[in-house]
Design an enzyme around this catalytic site. Structure first.
Site, PDB file in Angstrom:
ATOM      1  N   CYS A 194      -9.831  40.453 -65.884  1.00  0.00           N
ATOM      2  CA  CYS A 194     -10.654  40.643 -64.779  1.00  0.00           C
ATOM      3  C   CYS A 194     -11.053  39.219 -64.131  1.00  0.00           C
ATOM      4  O   CYS A 194     -11.380  38.285 -64.739  1.00  0.00           O
ATOM      5  CB  CYS A 194     -12.234  41.115 -65.132  1.00  0.00           C
ATOM      6  SG  CYS A 194     -13.527  40.812 -63.843  1.00  0.00           S
ATOM      7  N   CYS A 197     -14.758  38.003 -64.364  1.00  0.00           N
ATOM      8  CA  CYS A 197     -14.966  37.698 -65.537  1.00  0.00           C
ATOM      9  C   CYS A 197     -14.634  36.138 -65.708  1.00  0.00           C
ATOM     10  O   CYS A 197     -15.252  35.370 -66.559  1.00  0.00           O
ATOM     11  CB  CYS A 197     -14.328  38.687 -66.660  1.00  0.00           C
ATOM     12  SG  CYS A 197     -14.809  40.208 -66.382  1.00  0.00           S
ATOM     13  N   CYS A 543     -16.787  35.054 -42.443  1.00  0.00           N
ATOM     14  CA  CYS A 543     -16.665  34.927 -44.049  1.00  0.00           C
ATOM     15  C   CYS A 543     -15.266  34.671 -44.593  1.00  0.00           C
ATOM     16  O   CYS A 543     -14.532  35.302 -44.227  1.00  0.00           O
ATOM     17  CB  CYS A 543     -17.067  36.381 -44.568  1.00  0.00           C
ATOM     18  SG  CYS A 543     -16.689  36.687 -46.110  1.00  0.00           S
ATOM     19  N   CYS A 546     -13.672  37.312 -46.543  1.00  0.00           N
ATOM     20  CA  CYS A 546     -13.325  38.326 -45.513  1.00  0.00           C
ATOM     21  C   CYS A 546     -11.796  37.970 -44.845  1.00  0.00           C
ATOM     22  O   CYS A 546     -10.951  38.959 -44.689  1.00  0.00           O
ATOM     23  CB  CYS A 546     -14.163  38.616 -44.595  1.00  0.00           C
ATOM     24  SG  CYS A 546     -15.755  39.227 -45.089  1.00  0.00           S
TER      25      CYS A 546
END
Length: 628
Positions: A194, A197, A543, A546
């Site tokens: 991940c 993570c 953003c 984005c």
């Protein structure tokens, strides 16, 4: 005839010679180009006053063969960065020939900023190669030349080893023993693959190192949920990373940040008792007099009272929503009109009215559960007409339907009377229409809400907006004279469905045949709440994340264009209202899967943002194999 043959032979030889010469020139040019590329690749980044300037493009090649690298992530507009710049240049001089000192404009090199979890400026990190891989060590010491140089030289020592990992590793075998015996412990459920993570890991370890120094220490732990799947199932882990706080084995939701300061501050706060002890009548009166929000007081026989444990357990779950107190003193109980075993909830004095109680009681027993107390607090936490603020709008005023009356709310001594005059008019209506939630709000605190419905330039002293179950907004037409009857008429029409909502919407696109459908406020119901499955992205034009997702999302739309079971869509959430309460864009980008046949229960997407991740997700949801 022979003469013409000779002429043709000469022409052929000439062409062959010219072509050969040209090819030789071309080959020579290609070699020159290759040489230029090699020379360019071997060129070090430019320096500014001794500091290397790194970017997304040159970063990896520069650090590849370096054992230690000092990095500063900065923003050109940041005042702290500008103040630190002269010191950083002196650090570069001191480390010249020993350790490269580099800086990165994180507003331009956004991939690097994201990669190293940069959330503020300046951020200083030291890269140290350990077992062939660079580890990023956050520097949080003094920003002086001496302190930074000393830390860098410490890490430059060939014999330097990272400190032992402070984060505990939990498995099925040791989980209960460790967690059940800890007064408080934070556990991260993660997956090795991940990306989120991996980004959290250094911050989590740094927080663990810091909290390990506390007396008593506050432990942090981690569980590989892909290996210990039974633990993930047991604690409803559905995404990675999932953080849960435990107190003597009882699980609570984690509500802190995802960086070192956020984790440390949250855990320090959570390590304190959920309620404060009130030892005198004077203290109790002072608390109630100055309170601007609901105050909750538990009355108990002493620290060993089992009812106190029930009260504290509920308090640990709800400490971010309410302020809790408790008392063991008989005179304090007499003052607030309760006895041992009872919990009293008070509204602030400024919100007392003839239409409602000033306080509410709950008798705790051995069968009381924390959920019971949570329901009691929620049922009585809002006065008939309270004040909606920036801080309480979500936790106190999330219920719909809601009618908010905006004006110059001010409870200071000079303006209290005028504020209460307007509030009393609202109280008359709120008392008769108790199925509606009412609140007053200072118009200066919510200019955007007024602007979204066209009331930013309203000439009236009072403005009103009603919010329905889908959070659609219904503004009251400006009225020359605001009174209870005008408000009552407006609310009655709102409840009867006679009013049209004011939906902020960008213009409909003239053409909408691209791979990603453009959704605006006026087309949301048609395109998102229609019959087909929809994967929609809510974004903001400014953003960075984005912008990074945009080409991936476009490729996704192209790849799935032949899949007639799904629509890939996007919506600028800064230019449009989202006319359905189940779809909330609290950060950008936010992605939702709106399944066919159940548009009221969209699924928030929190998986990977690479093309393969998104394609796999959509195909699993639609049960269509990817044949492309």
């Amino acid at each position: 005839m022979n003469r013409w043959k000779n002429v043709l032979l000469l022409i052929t030889l000439g062409l062959l010679f010219t072509t050969s010469f040209t090819r030789a020139d071309d080959d020579s040019d290609e070699d020159d180009d290759d040489s230029e590329e090699e020379e360019s690749a071997n060129t070090e980044p430019e320096k500014e006053n001794g500091v290397y300037v790194l970017t997304d493009d040159n970063f990896n090649s520069f650090i590849e063969d370096k054992e230690v690298v000092l990095l500063e992530f900065y923003a050109p507009w940041c005042g702290h960065c500008k103040s630190f710049a002269p010191t950083y240049e002196k650090i570069a001089q001191a480390l010249e020939g020993k350790v490269p000192v580099c800086k990165i404009d994180a507003t331009e090199s956004k991939d690097l900023g994201s990669r190293y979890g940069v959330t503020g400026y300046p951020t200083v990190k030291i890269l140290k190669k350990v077992d062939g891989e660079h580890q990023a060590i956050a520097y949080d010491g003094a920003r002086s030349e001496e302190a930074v140089v000393a830390k860098v030289m410490e890490l430059s020592d060939p014999d330097w080893k990272p400190p032992p990992e402070a984060v505990l590793t939990l498995t099925t075998a040791n989980f209960d023993k460790i967690v059940n015996n800890a007064d408080i412990i934070l556990v991260e459920f993660y997956a090795p693959w991940c990306g989120h993570c991996k980004k959290l890991a250094p911050e989590y370890e740094a927080a663990a190192q810091e909290l390990q120094k506390r007396v008593p220490p506050i432990p942090l732990a981690k569980v590989d949920a892909t290996e210990e799947s039974s633990l993930g199932t047991r604690f409803d882990v559905s995404g990675y990373p999932t953080l849960k706080l435990f107190r003597r084995g009882r699980a609570y939701e984690y509500g802190g940040g995802r960086d070192k300061p956020g984790i440390v501050n949250y855990m320090l706060e959570q390590s304190q008792p959920p309620s404060t002890s009130v030892g005198s009548v004077k203290s109790m009166r002072n608390i109630l007099h100055h309170s601007s929000d609901v105050t909750i007081v538990g009355c108990f026989a002493g620290n060993e009272d089992s009812n106190l444990e029930i009260y504290q357990d509920a308090g640990n779950s709800l400490r971010s929503e309410y302020t809790f107190h408790h008392t063991f003193e008989a005179d304090v109980m007499t003052e607030i009109g309760c006895q041992s075993g009872e919990i009293v909830l008070f509204h602030p004095e400024r919100f007392h009215s003839k239409y409602e109680k000033k306080s509410y009681k709950y008798a705790v027993s051995a069968s009381t559960k924390k959920e019971d107390l949570g329901k009691f607090y929620s049922a009585h936490s809002v006065p008939l007409v309270g004040q909606r603020t920036k801080d309480n709008k979500d936790k106190r005023y999330g219920k719909r339907p809601l009618v908010v009356v905006y004006y110059g709310v001010d409870f200071s001594f000079d303006y209290r009377k005028a504020t209460q005059v307007w509030r009393n008019k609202v109280l008359e209506v709120a008392n008769d229409l108790r199925k509606v939630n009412f609140a007053i709000a200072n118009e200066d605190d919510f200019p955007e809400e007024l602007k979204r419905v066209g009331l930013e330039d309203s000439p009236e002293e009072i403005n009103v907006i009603a919010y329905d179950d889908d959070d659609r907004k219904f503004p009251m037409e400006p009225n020359d004279e605001f009174d209870a009857e005008a408000l009552r008429e407006f609310v009655d029409e709102f409840l009867a469905g006679k009013l049209k909502p004011k939906i902020k919407s960008a213009p409909k696109p003239k053409k909408n045949n691209g791979p990603v459908k453009v959704v605006v406020g006026d087309t949301f119901n048609e395109l998102v709440l229609g019959k087909k499955n929809v994967l929609i992205e809510f974004y903001a034009p400014w953003c960075g994340h984005c912008k990074k997702l945009e080409p991936v999302f476009k490729k996704l739309g192209k790849k799935l264009k032949g899949n007639d079971k799904v629509v890939i869509a996007k919506m600028d959430a800064t230019a449009n209202d989202i006319p359905h309460s189940a779809y909330k864009a609290e950060g950008f980008p936010t992605l939702y899967w709106a399944p066919e046949g159940d548009k009221d229960h969209p699924v928030k997407y929190d998986g990977g943002r690479e093309l393969d991740d998104l394609v796999k997700y959509v195909n699993e949801k639609t049960a269509v194999k990817d044949e492309l």
